[in-house]
Design an enzyme around this catalytic site. Sequence first.
Site, short mmCIF file in Angstrom:
data_model
loop_
_atom_site.label_atom_id
_atom_site.label_comp_id
_atom_site.label_asym_id
_atom_site.label_seq_id
_atom_site.Cartn_x
_atom_site.Cartn_y
_atom_site.Cartn_z
N ASP A 69 -3.90 -4.82 -2.72
CA ASP A 69 -5.02 -5.15 -1.83
C ASP A 69 -6.42 -4.82 -2.36
O ASP A 69 -6.64 -3.74 -2.89
CB ASP A 69 -4.92 -4.35 -0.53
CG ASP A 69 -3.54 -4.32 0.07
OD1 ASP A 69 -2.63 -4.96 -0.46
OD2 ASP A 69 -3.38 -3.63 1.09
N GLU A 241 -1.04 -5.50 9.02
CA GLU A 241 -1.72 -4.66 8.04
C GLU A 241 -3.15 -5.15 7.85
O GLU A 241 -3.50 -6.27 8.24
CB GLU A 241 -1.01 -4.74 6.68
CG GLU A 241 0.48 -4.39 6.74
CD GLU A 241 1.16 -4.38 5.38
OE1 GLU A 241 1.84 -3.40 5.08
OE2 GLU A 241 1.03 -5.36 4.62
C1 FRU Z 1 -0.80 -4.24 2.24
C2 FRU Z 1 -0.41 -2.78 2.14
C3 FRU Z 1 -1.29 -1.91 3.02
C4 FRU Z 1 -1.18 -0.58 2.36
C5 FRU Z 1 -1.14 -0.94 0.90
C6 FRU Z 1 -0.33 -0.01 0.05
O1 FRU Z 1 -0.43 -4.99 1.15
O2 FRU Z 1 0.94 -2.63 2.50
O3 FRU Z 1 -0.90 -1.91 4.37
O4 FRU Z 1 -2.26 0.26 2.67
O5 FRU Z 1 -0.58 -2.25 0.84
O6 FRU Z 1 -0.44 -0.32 -1.30
#
Ligand code: FRU
Length: 507
Positions: A69, A241
């Site tokens: 992300d 998310e």
């Molecule tokens: C989304 C996610 C977020 C988390 C991160 C961990 O892709 O699952 O929710 O903070 O990736 O790498």
Amino acid sequence: MKKHLYLFELIAVLSAFAILSCTDSKFDEQPQLPPIEEDGGKGEIPVSGYDEPYRPLIHYTPAKNWVNDPNGMVYVDGVYHLFYQYNPQGNEWGNLSWGHATSTDLIKWKEQPVALTKDELGDIFSGSAVYDKNNTAGFGTSTIVAIYTSSGQYQQQSLAYSTDGQTFTKYTQNPIIANSTEPDFRDPKVFWHEESQRWIMALAMGWKYAIEFWSSPDLKNWTRLSSFSTDIVSCNRGQWECPDLLRMEYNGKEKWVLIVSVNPGGPVSGSGIQYFIGDFDGRQFVADSYNYPLWLDYGMDNYAGVTWSNTANRTILIGWMNNWNYAGVVPTSPWRSAMTLPRELKLIEYDGKPLLANTVVREIETIAGEWQNVTSESLNISGPYQLRLEIDITKDGTFSLANESGEYLEIFVSATTGKLVTRRTGNTGLISFASNYAIPTIKSPFNTEGDKIILDIFVDQSSVEIFTQNGSMAQTNLIFPRSIYNRLQTTDMELKAQIRPLDNIWM
Ligand code: FRU
């Protein structure tokens, strides 16, 4: 009676276990890693010639290692900061840190030293950053304050601040929002709400399919305000998310858009970004009724997208160009995953209703050459480019992007169903790395009134991003051909085509 009680207890324990284990199952599927090095993995900035097979030439990638992300994007003093989920020590998900890159034009990026690495509270998961120009937090005027999830035994929210935009100091009283009950409680996205003179945080509740809103006068002390969820089943096929709440303008009035990434349960399969349109009064988000889910992008590979803070009247989003379905095995090395092209978001009217449109930011002009008419199958090009196609959508037809190795990506314009169908089959290039990667029907609506569609297509070594010209529809898909597609072929289709080259951003 006792027996029933045991049975009940057993079921309770098993379902608690199921909740905990489904929480991070996508992470569990990623390979296990050695522990992080003494220096926290910050080390030197790695170098690369950016010339490996599949290396994106107009998209941000770190020189090496795993990335997911985008995080903490903030615009300060003419510099766009892009932080991101990063493993400083390997090409697999793990050792989650915030990598960092900067740009003055959103297009050409410079990798910077890793900004945040894990500590006793856990890995540094996703979050946001704000420019605290009025020193509400007391860390100093004009500091950048990062608000992120510390992911250890529990997911809790923490702060770090920076006065130089490079090095961060963690707040000594982290976590700022403690948690010892919720299995999923993460990805804080914070903005300043002028009317209430408060910071507002949107926080994702994962498998509870909810976004919570919290408020704070100083970024340190937070009060829970409300929670948003929906009982529309198709919005809730996977965990929620990376939220983002956006104040936007629609036909001269204010409207609020809540972006929520969902995984799995995206528009095709796996990961996707949905959004809700409604109002926010400083406490609560209430969605207007539309035909949800609404998708920001109908392709397979745009996830966890959020917007830059402090960009005045512009709303600029960047996404992670991958999908948790196969992210861990995409065949790139020594890095894994890229960001999408940055996109400007606008609420436009389509079919009498607001629609969240996304177009590539105008700064793309800084690397764009002259437009030329396409007069032959060969595009006479060897690097990335933008193709503009004008297509009659009243009859079925197909166009393909192809290369000399006989690999091609076919895009079917289905007048009959009103859909644009991308066929990511074995013809496109490498597909064998994951059984769920090849998908012959990646479909999107035209979202276009009239008989013609104008498509803006951005082609890089390992991605094709398709947009309608006004951004009413987007499809972002990875592809792994031996060489960049440099031919345009058609079947049962007449089209007008123009092309312009886009410069390699690493040269
Ligand atoms: C989304 C996610 C977020 C988390 C991160 C961990 O892709 O699952 O929710 O903070 O990736 O790498």
